[in-house]
Design a protein around this motif. Structure first.
Motif, PDB file in Angstrom:
ATOM      1  N   SER A   7     -12.533 -19.128  15.962  1.00 54.19           N
ATOM      2  CA  SER A   7     -13.835 -19.548  15.441  1.00 54.19           C
ATOM      3  C   SER A   7     -14.436 -20.628  16.326  1.00 54.19           C
ATOM      4  O   SER A   7     -13.751 -21.574  16.719  1.00 54.19           O
ATOM      5  CB  SER A   7     -13.696 -20.081  14.006  1.00 54.19           C
ATOM      6  N   ASP A   8     -15.720 -20.501  16.619  1.00 52.45           N
ATOM      7  CA  ASP A   8     -16.435 -21.540  17.353  1.00 52.45           C
ATOM      8  C   ASP A   8     -16.927 -22.655  16.440  1.00 52.45           C
ATOM      9  O   ASP A   8     -17.554 -23.605  16.902  1.00 52.45           O
ATOM     10  CB  ASP A   8     -17.637 -20.931  18.085  1.00 52.45           C
ATOM     11  N   SER A   9     -16.661 -22.556  15.151  1.00 54.17           N
ATOM     12  CA  SER A   9     -17.053 -23.579  14.185  1.00 54.17           C
ATOM     13  C   SER A   9     -15.838 -24.424  13.829  1.00 54.17           C
ATOM     14  O   SER A   9     -14.842 -23.909  13.325  1.00 54.17           O
ATOM     15  CB  SER A   9     -17.620 -22.921  12.924  1.00 54.17           C
ATOM     16  N   HIS A  10     -15.921 -25.725  14.109  1.00 52.59           N
ATOM     17  CA  HIS A  10     -14.781 -26.591  13.791  1.00 52.59           C
ATOM     18  C   HIS A  10     -14.691 -26.807  12.282  1.00 52.59           C
ATOM     19  O   HIS A  10     -15.704 -26.811  11.569  1.00 52.59           O
ATOM     20  CB  HIS A  10     -14.889 -27.927  14.531  1.00 52.59           C
ATOM     21  N   LEU A  11     -13.480 -26.989  11.791  1.00 50.96           N
ATOM     22  CA  LEU A  11     -13.239 -26.958  10.352  1.00 50.96           C
ATOM     23  C   LEU A  11     -13.880 -28.110   9.595  1.00 50.96           C
ATOM     24  O   LEU A  11     -14.065 -28.019   8.378  1.00 50.96           O
ATOM     25  CB  LEU A  11     -11.736 -26.932  10.075  1.00 50.96           C
ATOM     26  N   THR A  12     -14.213 -29.210  10.275  1.00 47.34           N
ATOM     27  CA  THR A  12     -14.827 -30.329   9.566  1.00 47.34           C
ATOM     28  C   THR A  12     -16.334 -30.156   9.406  1.00 47.34           C
ATOM     29  O   THR A  12     -16.984 -30.991   8.772  1.00 47.34           O
ATOM     30  CB  THR A  12     -14.552 -31.648  10.306  1.00 47.34           C
ATOM     31  N   SER A  20     -15.256 -20.635   5.099  1.00 49.68           N
ATOM     32  CA  SER A  20     -14.616 -19.325   4.988  1.00 49.68           C
ATOM     33  C   SER A  20     -13.353 -19.251   5.838  1.00 49.68           C
ATOM     34  O   SER A  20     -12.307 -18.770   5.380  1.00 49.68           O
ATOM     35  CB  SER A  20     -15.598 -18.232   5.407  1.00 49.68           C
ATOM     36  N   VAL A  21     -13.431 -19.737   7.070  1.00 52.71           N
ATOM     37  CA  VAL A  21     -12.269 -19.711   7.957  1.00 52.71           C
ATOM     38  C   VAL A  21     -11.149 -20.571   7.393  1.00 52.71           C
ATOM     39  O   VAL A  21      -9.982 -20.160   7.345  1.00 52.71           O
ATOM     40  CB  VAL A  21     -12.658 -20.183   9.367  1.00 52.71           C
ATOM     41  N   GLY A  22     -11.496 -21.789   6.967  1.00 52.70           N
ATOM     42  CA  GLY A  22     -10.474 -22.676   6.413  1.00 52.70           C
ATOM     43  C   GLY A  22      -9.793 -22.093   5.193  1.00 52.70           C
ATOM     44  O   GLY A  22      -8.569 -22.186   5.043  1.00 52.70           O
ATOM     45  N   THR A  23     -10.575 -21.471   4.312  1.00 48.48           N
ATOM     46  CA  THR A  23     -10.009 -20.851   3.118  1.00 48.48           C
ATOM     47  C   THR A  23      -9.065 -19.719   3.484  1.00 48.48           C
ATOM     48  O   THR A  23      -7.943 -19.618   2.956  1.00 48.48           O
ATOM     49  CB  THR A  23     -11.144 -20.307   2.226  1.00 48.48           C
ATOM     50  N   THR A  24      -9.494 -18.854   4.390  1.00 47.49           N
ATOM     51  CA  THR A  24      -8.695 -17.692   4.771  1.00 47.49           C
ATOM     52  C   THR A  24      -7.387 -18.105   5.437  1.00 47.49           C
ATOM     53  O   THR A  24      -6.307 -17.588   5.102  1.00 47.49           O
ATOM     54  CB  THR A  24      -9.504 -16.783   5.712  1.00 47.49           C
ATOM     55  N   VAL A  25      -7.463 -19.027   6.375  1.00 44.50           N
ATOM     56  CA  VAL A  25      -6.256 -19.480   7.083  1.00 44.50           C
ATOM     57  C   VAL A  25      -5.282 -20.135   6.111  1.00 44.50           C
ATOM     58  O   VAL A  25      -4.065 -19.881   6.161  1.00 44.50           O
ATOM     59  CB  VAL A  25      -6.647 -20.439   8.218  1.00 44.50           C
ATOM     60  N   ALA A  26      -5.777 -20.965   5.214  1.00 50.01           N
ATOM     61  CA  ALA A  26      -4.897 -21.644   4.257  1.00 50.01           C
ATOM     62  C   ALA A  26      -4.195 -20.640   3.345  1.00 50.01           C
ATOM     63  O   ALA A  26      -2.991 -20.776   3.064  1.00 50.01           O
ATOM     64  CB  ALA A  26      -5.710 -22.641   3.436  1.00 50.01           C
ATOM     65  N   LEU A  27      -4.921 -19.628   2.888  1.00 52.63           N
ATOM     66  CA  LEU A  27      -4.304 -18.625   2.005  1.00 52.63           C
ATOM     67  C   LEU A  27      -3.231 -17.827   2.732  1.00 52.63           C
ATOM     68  O   LEU A  27      -2.150 -17.557   2.176  1.00 52.63           O
ATOM     69  CB  LEU A  27      -5.383 -17.680   1.475  1.00 52.63           C
ATOM     70  N   LEU A  28      -3.503 -17.430   3.968  1.00 52.94           N
ATOM     71  CA  LEU A  28      -2.521 -16.663   4.731  1.00 52.94           C
ATOM     72  C   LEU A  28      -1.269 -17.480   5.011  1.00 52.94           C
ATOM     73  O   LEU A  28      -0.153 -16.977   4.897  1.00 52.94           O
ATOM     74  CB  LEU A  28      -3.149 -16.184   6.038  1.00 52.94           C
TER      75      LEU A  28
END
Length: 407
Positions: A7-12, A20-28
């Motif tokens: 992702s080119d969008s940093h999590l902060t 969306s990326v943070g949620t998906t990565v945390a669940l996996l």
């Protein structure tokens, strides 16, 4: 399973892609999968976390521009979320190794290009890196609004998806848009990001209203997100002025306004609602829930969103939603629809007023929203995503090798 998310969008960054990326990565990761996340990080190595790529802040934007570094560890799937330098590098890297690639289409590039000059610039970069033989006239067309720009962006979209195993659309609206663009070339799966579970109630409503100087009994509308033109803030303020004619004590909290604040205040003065407007800058994700609890209705005037995560988040907190985008009205999980009005100040203002004053309507909307949030749970989303990963076939990489000599 070994999965690389890119992702080119940093999590902060307080916006939908990062959420969306943070949620998906945390669940996996919680489910035991080996997940590497490649995203922009600090410039200096000593401050970066694993997977973060050196990057620089973009002036006047809440973004960071990262070096186009591809994943470095063996993986079973590459999941790309953006089409910037990191996302394109992830696509290219996966293609050279025959690794299946999933692309989530988070942003309507055609709609956003009219408001963000960096999108045509990024499109020119992505097109060149992905093998589109654009000439000077193509770059000129990208730089100017009109049919020429749209045609080049559609060509880029087709190129991106032609090198993607499966496309994830976060809504049926986005799936329909991409199906038209792709003409059946790439399988499309609708998979919305689930809303995070509400935080425990800590008297948020009373405390936040007290801090903002809002009376306990005042009707409060909430809008969450950027106040930039593609979110249609003028319609929001015009409709709010209509609400104030029937409910003079009503307030509007606009949370997340980092840019265009002067323009927003100018519009508010024109409609005579300056004294009832609370223009707030973005807050960390864990503090957004307090604003949902302090409000009475979420007002959503954007028609350019591909999903609108704030809709499901608000419903999870028991906040009714009013909107103007009919294509996003269906709630994930249950098939029920959110209240929608025509995109005019009179019609949207009337809908907001009904949700603020109509007890039966309000109760029904809250009930249906909570049911949808419960139905489309994190567990259900995770199961569908892992099932999709497991179904991906191997990919031939021969057609990519000639153009992959340098990153």
């Amino acid at each position: 399973m070994r999965i690389a998310h890119v992702s080119d969008s940093h999590l902060t960054n307080p916006e939908g892609v990062a959420t969306s990326v943070g949620t998906t990565v945390a669940l996996l990761r919680a489910a035991g999968h080996r997940v590497a996340l490649y995203c922009p990080g600090p410039l200096f190595r000593c401050r970066r976390r694993p997977g973060e790529v050196p990057s620089l802040s973009v002036p006047t934007r809440p973004y960071r521009l990262a070096l186009p570094r591809p994943p470095r560890a063996p993986v079973d799937v590459v999941h790309v979320h953006t089409t910037g330098p990191l996302g394109v590098a992830g696509l290219r890297w996966a293609a050279t190794r025959g690794v299946p690639t999933v692309l989530t289409w988070h942003t309507d590039l055609v709609a956003y290009a009219a408001h963000y000059p960096e999108i045509p610039i990024g499109a020119a970069y992505a097109g060149r890196r992905l093998g589109l033989r654009w000439r000077a006239r193509d770059l000129w067309a990208l730089a100017h609004p009109g049919a020429g720009r749209q045609a080049r962006l559609v060509a880029l979209g087709r190129t991106l998806l032609a090198h993607t195993t499966v496309l994830i659309a976060p809504s049926a609206k986005t799936a329909a848009m991409m199906a038209t663009m792709m003409a059946g070339r790439t399988p499309i799966v609708v998979l919305p990001t689930p809303a995070a579970a509400p935080h425990a109630d800590a008297d948020d409503r009373r405390r936040l209203r007290a801090r903002l100087g809002i009376p306990a009994d005042a009707p409060v509308l909430l809008a969450v997100g950027r106040a930039t033109p593609e979110k249609n803030p003028e319609l929001l303020l015009a409709a709010f002025a209509q609400v104030r004619r029937e409910l003079p004590t009503a307030r509007l909290v606009l949370l997340g306004a980092r840019r265009h604040r002067v323009a927003i205040r100018r519009i508010a003065r024109r409609y005579g609602v300056t004294g009832a407007l609370h223009l707030l800058r973005p807050v960390p994700r864990h503090r957004v829930g307090a604003h949902y609890r302090a409000a009475d209705v979420l007002a959503f005037t954007s028609t350019t969103d591909t999903q609108g995560l704030v809709l499901a988040e608000a419903e999870a907190y028991g906040l009714p939603v009013a909107m103007v985008d009919t294509l996003l009205a269906e709630r994930p999980g249950t098939g029920t629809t959110r209240p929608v009005a025509e995109p005019s100040p009179a019609a949207f203002g009337a809908l907001l007023t009904r949700l603020l004053t109509g007890r039966e309507l309000r109760a029904a909307v809250i009930r249906d929203g909570r049911a949808a949030a419960t139905s489309w749970s994190a567990e259900r989303y995770l199961a569908e995503l892992v099932k999709l990963y497991a179904s991906l076939p191997p990919v031939s990489c021969s057609s990519w090798r000639p153009s992959m000599r340098r990153w």
